[in-house]
Design a protein around this motif. Structure first.
Motif, mmCIF file in Angstrom:
data_model
loop_
_atom_site.group_PDB
_atom_site.id
_atom_site.type_symbol
_atom_site.label_atom_id
_atom_site.label_comp_id
_atom_site.label_asym_id
_atom_site.label_seq_id
_atom_site.Cartn_x
_atom_site.Cartn_y
_atom_site.Cartn_z
ATOM 1 N N LYS A 245 11.731 4.721 -1.137
ATOM 2 C CA LYS A 245 10.691 5.424 -1.836
ATOM 3 C C LYS A 245 10.760 6.755 -1.270
ATOM 4 O O LYS A 245 10.550 7.763 -2.169
ATOM 5 N N ARG A 246 10.680 6.945 -0.141
ATOM 6 C CA ARG A 246 10.817 8.216 0.441
ATOM 7 C C ARG A 246 12.116 8.941 0.255
ATOM 8 O O ARG A 246 12.109 10.355 -0.070
ATOM 9 N N TYR B 56 -4.627 -3.674 -5.761
ATOM 10 C CA TYR B 56 -4.258 -4.162 -4.363
ATOM 11 C C TYR B 56 -3.637 -3.140 -3.348
ATOM 12 O O TYR B 56 -4.062 -2.648 -2.497
ATOM 13 N N SER B 57 -2.702 -2.548 -4.244
ATOM 14 C CA SER B 57 -1.828 -1.266 -3.624
ATOM 15 C C SER B 57 -2.746 -0.125 -3.361
ATOM 16 O O SER B 57 -2.619 0.284 -2.186
ATOM 17 N N ALA B 58 -3.599 0.094 -4.236
ATOM 18 C CA ALA B 58 -4.534 1.186 -4.213
ATOM 19 C C ALA B 58 -5.278 1.106 -2.816
ATOM 20 O O ALA B 58 -5.756 1.861 -2.246
ATOM 21 N N THR B 59 -6.049 -0.079 -2.771
ATOM 22 C CA THR B 59 -6.915 -0.458 -1.741
ATOM 23 C C THR B 59 -6.472 -0.235 -0.244
ATOM 24 O O THR B 59 -6.959 0.318 0.617
ATOM 25 N N LYS B 60 -5.148 -0.808 -0.117
ATOM 26 C CA LYS B 60 -4.560 -0.752 0.981
ATOM 27 C C LYS B 60 -3.821 0.577 1.408
ATOM 28 O O LYS B 60 -3.868 0.974 2.565
ATOM 29 N N HIS C 68 1.607 4.232 12.094
ATOM 30 C CA HIS C 68 1.936 3.191 11.066
ATOM 31 C C HIS C 68 3.080 2.111 11.871
ATOM 32 O O HIS C 68 3.962 2.567 12.319
ATOM 33 N N TYR C 69 2.950 0.971 11.355
ATOM 34 C CA TYR C 69 3.812 -0.169 11.681
ATOM 35 C C TYR C 69 3.796 -1.021 10.391
ATOM 36 O O TYR C 69 2.983 -1.190 9.670
ATOM 37 N N LYS C 70 5.158 -1.436 10.290
ATOM 38 C CA LYS C 70 5.339 -2.306 9.073
ATOM 39 C C LYS C 70 6.065 -3.647 9.713
ATOM 40 O O LYS C 70 6.982 -3.371 10.682
ATOM 41 N N VAL C 71 5.449 -4.724 9.273
ATOM 42 C CA VAL C 71 6.188 -6.021 9.548
ATOM 43 C C VAL C 71 6.578 -6.885 8.432
ATOM 44 O O VAL C 71 5.785 -7.005 7.588
ATOM 45 N N GLY D 3 0.813 -1.279 0.015
ATOM 46 C CA GLY D 3 -0.066 -0.050 0.129
ATOM 47 C C GLY D 3 0.602 1.315 -0.007
ATOM 48 O O GLY D 3 0.291 2.398 -0.111
ATOM 49 N N TYR D 4 2.345 1.308 0.197
ATOM 50 C CA TYR D 4 3.249 2.202 0.110
ATOM 51 C C TYR D 4 3.546 2.592 -1.355
ATOM 52 O O TYR D 4 4.396 3.690 -1.297
#
Length: 268
Positions: A250-251, A143-147, A235-238, A133-134
């Motif tokens: 990306k940032r 899928y990316s857009a929904t998340k 935000h958390y990423k796993v 989603g990022y």
């Protein structure tokens, strides 16, 4: 008094791992599934019928939890679906259904629990999104857009509900060894498609990533830590290091440089 937790999409995969992990920690667990009767091992925790695209099933489930427990402390919005395909060849109806499931569905569940949490003066909502989603990933764009949309709506709702003592956060998993591929809608690889070679190759790679993915219990452990945290982050990423690092890149990188990395990775 143990916390009462409602987990959507808890019959398999990440949702089931979270449910079993939290039950082992002493929480009162209510899981949901569109077809709970299909799961014979549902005795590990209560599994209720809920389809996030059908408002009456959402309300019935929330009403059942409140009637039986008198409260609802934690909602884990996990139910979702995968979808793949070239944007040009993916039917609009399937795109809409993906948004109904992955975006509007979680919102509907949140809308159903918020009045109860507001009355309690407390509550935690954890939306399970995705590292996908990022970024807009080729052949996973819908899928990316929904998340990504769910990530952003969470940011807004956090601020809107903060005064009521309610916390809302995102957990974005990377690739984990679950059965998501089997329940995913994927646009067929058409013989006359201009995307036949690149999409076909990407589809095999996506399935391999899921099969070789990490342990879903890693997500469960993160959710458990969040529940114990007084002020959760937004935000958390796993996931694997490179999956999480891809967000940092990306940032940091110019858009076209990052795009070139993805193009090379997907061999486009």
């Amino acid at each position: 008094m143990p916390k009462v937790v409602l987990i959507t999409g808890a019959s398999s995969g990440i949702g089931k791992s979270i449910a079993l992990f939290l039950k082992d920690k002493g929480f009162v667990i209510y899981g949901t599934s569109r077809n709970p009767d299909q799961f014979t091992d549902g005795n590990a925790f209560k599994l209720l019928q809920l389809d996030v695209t059908k408002q009456d099933t959402i309300q019935n489930t929330v009403n059942t939890v409140i009637a039986e427990q008198g409260k609802l402390d934690v909602l884990i919005n996990n139910a979702g679906m995968g979808i793949t395909g070239p944007i040009e060849e993916t039917p609009i109806e399937e795109m809409k259904f993906a948004f109904d499931t992955n975006f509007y569905g979680p919102i509907s569940v949140m809308k159903a629990v918020l009045p109860h949490m507001r009355k309690q003066g407390s509550g935690l909502i954890v939306n399970i999104t995705s590292i996908a989603g990022y970024m807009g990933l080729p052949f996973r764009g819908v899928y990316s857009a929904t998340k990504g949309a769910l990530e952003l709506i969470t940011e807004a709702m956090r601020m809107e509900t903060k005064a009521f003592g309610i916390q809302i956060t995102n957990v974005a998993p990377g690739d984990f060894a679950t059965n998501i591929a089997s329940g995913r809608y994927h646009t067929p690889v058409f013989d006359d498609s201009p995307y036949k070679e690149t999409y076909g190759m990407s589809l095999k790679e996506m399935d391999a990533h899921v099969d070789q993915g990490g342990d879903p219990n890693d997500v469960a452990k993160q959710v458990y830590k969040i529940i114990l945290t007084k002020k959760p982050r937004i935000h958390y990423k796993v996931g694997a290091f490179m999956q999480k690092f891809s967000i940092v890149l990306k940032r940091a990188l110019p858009d076209k440089v990052y795009e070139k990395l993805l193009v090379n990775h997907y061999k486009l």
